[in-house]
Design a protein around this motif. Sequence first.
Motif, PDB file in Angstrom:
ATOM      1  N   LEU A  17       0.719  -1.223  -0.200  1.00 14.82           N
ATOM      2  CA  LEU A  17       0.010  -0.080  -0.169  1.00 14.82           C
ATOM      3  C   LEU A  17       0.925   1.282  -0.012  1.00 14.82           C
ATOM      4  CD1 LEU A  17      -2.747  -0.897   2.566  1.00 14.82           C
ATOM      5  CD2 LEU A  17      -3.027  -0.779   0.019  1.00 14.82           C
ATOM      6  N   ARG A  18       2.159   1.231   0.719  1.00 19.84           N
ATOM      7  CA  ARG A  18       2.766   2.218   1.076  1.00 19.84           C
ATOM      8  C   ARG A  18       3.260   2.793  -0.635  1.00 19.84           C
ATOM      9  NH1 ARG A  18       8.568   3.612   3.125  1.00 19.84           N
ATOM     10  NH2 ARG A  18       8.731   5.892   3.169  1.00 19.84           N
ATOM     11  N   LEU A  19       3.836   1.386  -1.262  1.00 16.63           N
ATOM     12  CA  LEU A  19       4.461   1.716  -2.547  1.00 16.63           C
ATOM     13  C   LEU A  19       3.473   2.247  -3.454  1.00 16.63           C
ATOM     14  CD1 LEU A  19       6.984  -1.218  -2.487  1.00 16.63           C
ATOM     15  CD2 LEU A  19       7.475   1.166  -2.176  1.00 16.63           C
ATOM     16  N   ALA A  20       2.368   1.706  -3.310  1.00 14.85           N
ATOM     17  CA  ALA A  20       1.204   1.969  -4.571  1.00 14.85           C
ATOM     18  C   ALA A  20       0.611   3.479  -4.443  1.00 14.85           C
ATOM     19  CB  ALA A  20       0.114   1.159  -4.239  1.00 14.85           C
ATOM     20  N   PHE A  21       0.693   3.979  -3.146  1.00 10.81           N
ATOM     21  CA  PHE A  21      -0.092   5.397  -2.840  1.00 10.81           C
ATOM     22  C   PHE A  21       0.822   6.357  -2.484  1.00 10.81           C
ATOM     23  CE2 PHE A  21      -3.356   1.881  -2.774  1.00 10.81           C
ATOM     24  CZ  PHE A  21      -3.972   2.372  -4.058  1.00 10.81           C
ATOM     25  N   SER A  22       2.131   5.976  -2.207  1.00 13.49           N
ATOM     26  CA  SER A  22       3.253   6.814  -1.759  1.00 13.49           C
ATOM     27  C   SER A  22       2.937   7.309  -0.386  1.00 13.49           C
ATOM     28  CB  SER A  22       3.094   8.266  -2.480  1.00 13.49           C
ATOM     29  OG  SER A  22       3.592   8.064  -3.985  1.00 13.49           O
ATOM     30  N   LEU A  23       2.619   6.439   0.587  1.00 12.33           N
ATOM     31  CA  LEU A  23       2.061   6.523   1.936  1.00 12.33           C
ATOM     32  C   LEU A  23       3.626   7.097   2.663  1.00 12.33           C
ATOM     33  CD1 LEU A  23      -0.553   4.080   2.642  1.00 12.33           C
ATOM     34  CD2 LEU A  23      -0.852   6.424   2.262  1.00 12.33           C
ATOM     35  N   PRO A  24       3.408   7.638   3.783  1.00 15.52           N
ATOM     36  CA  PRO A  24       4.680   8.150   4.423  1.00 15.52           C
ATOM     37  C   PRO A  24       5.269   6.896   5.290  1.00 15.52           C
ATOM     38  CG  PRO A  24       2.792   9.084   5.527  1.00 15.52           C
ATOM     39  CD  PRO A  24       2.229   8.440   4.040  1.00 15.52           C
ATOM     40  N   ALA A  25       6.372   6.817   5.861  1.00 11.25           N
ATOM     41  CA  ALA A  25       6.945   5.867   6.433  1.00 11.25           C
ATOM     42  C   ALA A  25       5.988   5.573   7.993  1.00 11.25           C
ATOM     43  CB  ALA A  25       8.324   6.099   6.968  1.00 11.25           C
ATOM     44  N   GLY A  26       5.488   6.817   8.231  1.00 12.86           N
ATOM     45  CA  GLY A  26       4.597   6.707   9.547  1.00 12.86           C
ATOM     46  C   GLY A  26       3.498   5.631   9.490  1.00 12.86           C
ATOM     47  N   PHE A  27       3.134   5.681   8.189  1.00 12.50           N
ATOM     48  CA  PHE A  27       2.079   4.590   7.937  1.00 12.50           C
ATOM     49  C   PHE A  27       2.698   3.064   8.329  1.00 12.50           C
ATOM     50  CE2 PHE A  27       0.599   1.077   4.872  1.00 12.50           C
ATOM     51  CZ  PHE A  27      -0.700   0.972   5.627  1.00 12.50           C
ATOM     52  N   LEU A  28       3.719   2.725   7.911  1.00 12.27           N
ATOM     53  CA  LEU A  28       4.348   1.540   8.342  1.00 12.27           C
ATOM     54  C   LEU A  28       4.519   1.479   9.939  1.00 12.27           C
ATOM     55  CD1 LEU A  28       7.165   0.813   5.479  1.00 12.27           C
ATOM     56  CD2 LEU A  28       5.023  -0.225   5.864  1.00 12.27           C
ATOM     57  N   ALA A  29       4.956   2.558  10.377  1.00 14.80           N
ATOM     58  CA  ALA A  29       5.467   2.544  11.638  1.00 14.80           C
ATOM     59  C   ALA A  29       4.138   2.185  12.605  1.00 14.80           C
ATOM     60  CB  ALA A  29       6.008   3.741  12.267  1.00 14.80           C
ATOM     61  N   LEU A  30       3.152   2.938  12.425  1.00 13.01           N
ATOM     62  CA  LEU A  30       1.835   2.739  13.257  1.00 13.01           C
ATOM     63  C   LEU A  30       1.380   1.357  12.853  1.00 13.01           C
ATOM     64  CD1 LEU A  30      -0.038   3.891  14.836  1.00 13.01           C
ATOM     65  CD2 LEU A  30      -1.267   4.904  12.840  1.00 13.01           C
ATOM     66  N   SER A  31       1.445   0.773  11.687  1.00 14.74           N
ATOM     67  CA  SER A  31       0.951  -0.575  11.559  1.00 14.74           C
ATOM     68  C   SER A  31       1.637  -1.506  12.437  1.00 14.74           C
ATOM     69  CB  SER A  31       1.089  -0.982  10.015  1.00 14.74           C
ATOM     70  OG  SER A  31       0.480  -0.289   9.169  1.00 14.74           O
ATOM     71  N   ALA A  32       3.060  -1.485  12.522  1.00 11.88           N
ATOM     72  CA  ALA A  32       3.789  -2.352  13.401  1.00 11.88           C
ATOM     73  C   ALA A  32       3.499  -1.987  14.864  1.00 11.88           C
ATOM     74  CB  ALA A  32       5.403  -1.914  12.931  1.00 11.88           C
ATOM     75  N   VAL A  33       3.258  -0.887  15.283  1.00  7.48           N
ATOM     76  CA  VAL A  33       2.989  -0.348  16.604  1.00  7.48           C
ATOM     77  C   VAL A  33       1.610  -1.272  16.968  1.00  7.48           C
ATOM     78  CG1 VAL A  33       2.151   1.215  18.490  1.00  7.48           C
ATOM     79  CG2 VAL A  33       4.303   1.582  16.806  1.00  7.48           C
ATOM     80  N   LEU A  34       0.484  -1.102  16.071  1.00  5.50           N
ATOM     81  CA  LEU A  34      -0.894  -1.525  16.414  1.00  5.50           C
ATOM     82  C   LEU A  34      -0.766  -3.206  16.432  1.00  5.50           C
ATOM     83  CD1 LEU A  34      -2.940   0.642  14.064  1.00  5.50           C
ATOM     84  CD2 LEU A  34      -2.828   0.638  16.478  1.00  5.50           C
ATOM     85  N   TYR A  35       0.050  -3.794  15.490  1.00 10.32           N
ATOM     86  CA  TYR A  35       0.220  -5.376  15.521  1.00 10.32           C
ATOM     87  C   TYR A  35       0.988  -5.683  16.845  1.00 10.32           C
ATOM     88  CZ  TYR A  35       0.467 -10.144  14.111  1.00 10.32           C
ATOM     89  OH  TYR A  35       0.334 -11.392  13.736  1.00 10.32           O
TER      90      TYR A  35
END
Length: 247
Positions: free
Chosen positions: A32-50
């Motif tokens: 999703l990040r690569l497809a829609f140019s999402l910031p690194a914070g998106f990956l970090a928040l996903s990791a924290v939630l999981y």
Amino acid sequence: MDSISTTTTPTSTTARDLVAGGFTLFVLALTLRLAFSLPAGFLALSAVLYAVQGALILRYWPGRKPFGWANRATLARSVIVLALIAWAPYLGGQPAPALWTYALLSLGALILDGVDGKVARATGSHSEFGARFDMELDALFILGLCLAVLALDKAGTWVLALGLMRYAFIAASLGFAWLNANLPDSFRRKTVCVWQVVTLMVAVIPIIPPAFASLTLGLALVLLAWSFFVDVRWLYQRRHNHDSAKP
């Protein structure tokens, strides 16, 4: 020389399930990040939630038995739900393809909602933990959709009440023990919940105007408040029964 035998405990298999789920979430989030140019914070928040979810699972899952396929189905759904929640704050300004993808992933999460129950019945693996896991994930999914609607400016901050009302009920139950009594099954409660989820999912669709979204979500909020009022009144009227049942 004695041979060293290795045994696989239920706790270790649960940990492996969590690792597999975490890897799946990483792949989805990275895509999703690569497809829609999402910031690194998106990956970090996903990791924290999981990580938080994994810690809670290990804390409350009874390690006497394997995690089970029903819980694995719920865990798989959580991968989508947590990615959607992490994505929600960044939806503002995203192009239409991204919003359609968000809506379709939400629909997929909703469809998968019934899979874990069917698996539990088919395998005879229904558990109190599994039911609670499924229920908490549903509540988190609704809150994530509220955040998405807010980020898209389809409704005001009042829309968060749709996702926070249940958590307010839980907070209130800490001070009023009679709120912890079991509620009977209710078609009214299920219908309001479905309306709540559907209106939130429709609101994130790009072609839906804010006026229509606010109208349907406002109705959903009124119905949800009414449903909570009915349940709280029912529990209050039987509060003495709950108090007398204490040891």
